[in-house]
Design a protein around this motif. Structure first.
Motif, short mmCIF file in Angstrom:
data_model
loop_
_atom_site.label_atom_id
_atom_site.label_comp_id
_atom_site.label_asym_id
_atom_site.label_seq_id
_atom_site.Cartn_x
_atom_site.Cartn_y
_atom_site.Cartn_z
N ASN A 151 76.44 -2.45 55.54
CA ASN A 151 77.03 -1.52 56.51
C ASN A 151 76.47 -1.66 57.92
O ASN A 151 77.01 -1.05 58.84
CB ASN A 151 76.82 -0.09 56.03
N CYS A 152 75.41 -2.43 58.09
CA CYS A 152 74.76 -2.51 59.41
C CYS A 152 74.64 -3.95 59.89
O CYS A 152 73.81 -4.25 60.76
CB CYS A 152 73.39 -1.86 59.36
N ASN A 153 75.45 -4.86 59.35
CA ASN A 153 75.42 -6.26 59.75
C ASN A 153 76.85 -6.81 59.76
O ASN A 153 77.72 -6.27 59.06
CB ASN A 153 74.58 -7.10 58.76
N PRO A 154 77.09 -7.88 60.52
CA PRO A 154 78.41 -8.54 60.44
C PRO A 154 78.70 -8.99 59.02
O PRO A 154 77.77 -9.28 58.24
CB PRO A 154 78.25 -9.73 61.39
N ILE A 155 79.97 -9.07 58.67
CA ILE A 155 80.38 -9.35 57.29
C ILE A 155 79.81 -10.66 56.77
O ILE A 155 79.26 -10.73 55.66
CB ILE A 155 81.92 -9.36 57.18
N LYS A 156 79.90 -11.73 57.56
CA LYS A 156 79.43 -13.03 57.08
C LYS A 156 77.92 -13.03 56.89
O LYS A 156 77.41 -13.54 55.89
CB LYS A 156 79.83 -14.14 58.06
N GLU A 157 77.19 -12.44 57.84
CA GLU A 157 75.74 -12.38 57.71
C GLU A 157 75.34 -11.59 56.47
O GLU A 157 74.42 -11.97 55.74
CB GLU A 157 75.12 -11.76 58.96
N ALA A 158 76.04 -10.48 56.23
CA ALA A 158 75.74 -9.66 55.06
C ALA A 158 75.99 -10.43 53.76
O ALA A 158 75.19 -10.39 52.83
CB ALA A 158 76.59 -8.39 55.08
N GLY A 159 77.10 -11.18 53.70
CA GLY A 159 77.41 -11.95 52.50
C GLY A 159 76.42 -13.06 52.25
O GLY A 159 75.97 -13.27 51.11
N ASP A 160 76.06 -13.81 53.30
CA ASP A 160 75.08 -14.90 53.14
C ASP A 160 73.72 -14.36 52.71
O ASP A 160 73.04 -14.95 51.86
CB ASP A 160 74.94 -15.66 54.46
N CYS A 161 73.33 -13.24 53.29
CA CYS A 161 72.04 -12.63 52.93
C CYS A 161 72.04 -12.17 51.48
O CYS A 161 71.09 -12.41 50.74
CB CYS A 161 71.76 -11.47 53.88
N ARG A 162 73.12 -11.51 51.07
CA ARG A 162 73.21 -11.04 49.69
C ARG A 162 73.08 -12.21 48.71
O ARG A 162 72.34 -12.11 47.72
CB ARG A 162 74.53 -10.32 49.47
#
Length: 390
Positions: A151-162
């Motif tokens: 909820n606090c990051n761009p979608i792509k960054e959040a997905g790569d991090c996950r």
């Protein structure tokens, strides 16, 4: 027990139940299957932190600016009439401010029924959710960290991090005694690019049992069983299935009286790009320029029903919107567009972009078989809906 604590307790119970299903209580779903697991999460968190709706504030600011512009215009007119020859208006008084656009609506607003009944701009919701989640880190770092990532990051960054965090946790779960999986070099390119600078990522690792230490002057994250704050299976399941909190576009419904005609000018929130750059984006498809569209439905008695829609909403959504505002919700009606003609059953699943109903459109409300004279005198819209003049 506070609403926030009840929420996190409920989330942990749901995850624990799924884990028990996978361990033999029955057929569980695939771990990689999509599910809006965390969407109901925020309901119990934000209600105590009330942020006044921004819409009235924006309306007050717009009214004040319009009043100031009108006063300047009157002053300029008086100076023009009474100033002596040879004295220019610019010498006699400051230049009036440029005329402000008279917008068709105040902006684009959203609801989040899981959190509160408020209607706010997207930016206000994002700030509110971010603040709530960060305040919860002290109590439930693992769950809050998973929510912050999405909820606090761009979608792509959040997905790569996950994806990177899932790998770290799966290695630990499957090989807890393997030293190579219990130590992360913080200068490692994958970690540095995909994890280190993403909001919430380090909190998830800390909750999993990692702590930062220096080894020969170089920073590492080192795992130990003693530092685990949240069961690893539960944390992994939460990380895989947490979704961004859903915001629902508010229709910003208005019923407008046909007193005077105002051209439809849209606020900047209707654009995916800055409104001033729109003229430079002629080659871009409209779906890339506009995020929302303003729809007006003209009734036989002259009233206009106005609502805000996403460009990817369906034609059926307009019919549902109109029907919800009718005095008789069972009334059969047609909607007719100037370009596309009558919208029929074959159009219901088409998007507003597909039907070229962007960035704004006026549709005619027609009741088949109703005499024109009767239609003119009919009160189609519920009285409590009729608010603002056009």
């Amino acid at each position: 027990m506070s609403k926030i604590k009840r929420y996190f307790t409920k989330k942990k119970e749901e995850v624990a139940f799924r884990l028990r299903l996978r361990s033999g209580m029955g057929q569980g779903r695939q771990l990689n299957s999509a599910q809006p697991y965390a969407t109901p999460s925020i309901l119990r968190r934000i209600r105590d932190a009330h942020v006044p709706p921004q819409r009235n504030q924006q309306r007050d600011e717009t009214s004040a600016a319009a009043a100031a512009a009108a006063a300047n215009a009157v002053l300029a007119s008086m100076l023009r009439k009474y100033s002596s020859p040879g004295v220019s208006i610019s010498q006699a008084a400051p230049k009036p401010k440029p005329e402000q656009r008279e917008l068709a609506c105040e902006g684009v607003f959203f609801r989040c029924p899981e959190l509160s009944p408020e209607v706010l701009s997207k930016q206000s919701w994002q700030l509110k959710i971010k603040d709530m989640l960060h305040r919860q880190l002290a109590n439930e770092r693992g769950l809050a960290g998973c929510l912050i990532i999405h909820n606090c990051n761009p979608i792509k960054e959040a997905g790569d991090c996950r994806d990177a965090l899932v790998n770290y946790l799966e290695y630990l779960i499957h090989s807890p005694g393997d030293e190579q999986f219990s130590k992360i070099r913080m200068s490692n390119s994958i970690f540095n690019d995909k994890v280190r600078h993403v909001n919430g990522a380090l909190d998830v690792l800390y909750a999993a049992g990692f702590e930062q230490v220096d080894i020969n002057g170089e920073p590492f994250l080192v795992w130990s069983k003693e530092h685990i704050e949240m069961d690893l299976d539960m944390l992994l399941d939460t990380l895989k299935h947490t979704q961004p909190i859903e915001l629902i576009l508010d229709r910003n419904k208005k019923v407008l009286q046909p007193i005077r005609q105002i051209p439809i000018q849209l606020p900047d929130d209707f654009f995916r790009i800055s409104a001033k750059d729109t003229s430079e984006s002629i080659q871009m498809p409209d779906s890339s320029i506009y995020s929302c569209t303003l729809i007006r439905i003209k009734f036989p008695n002259g009233l206009h029903l106005q609502g805000t829609f996403d460009v990817n909403d369906k034609v059926a959504d307009i019919f549902d919107f109109v029907q919800s505002c009718l005095t008789d919700v069972t009334l059969q009606f047609d909607l007719v567009a100037n370009i596309a003609g009558k919208l029929d059953g074959g159009d219901m699943d088409k998007t507003l972009y597909d039907c070229k109903l962007i960035p704004n459109a006026v549709l005619l409300f027609v009741v088949p078989g109703l005499d024109d004279s009767l239609a003119l005198g009919s009160a189609f819209i519920k009285e409590q809906q009729q608010q603002q003049p056009l």
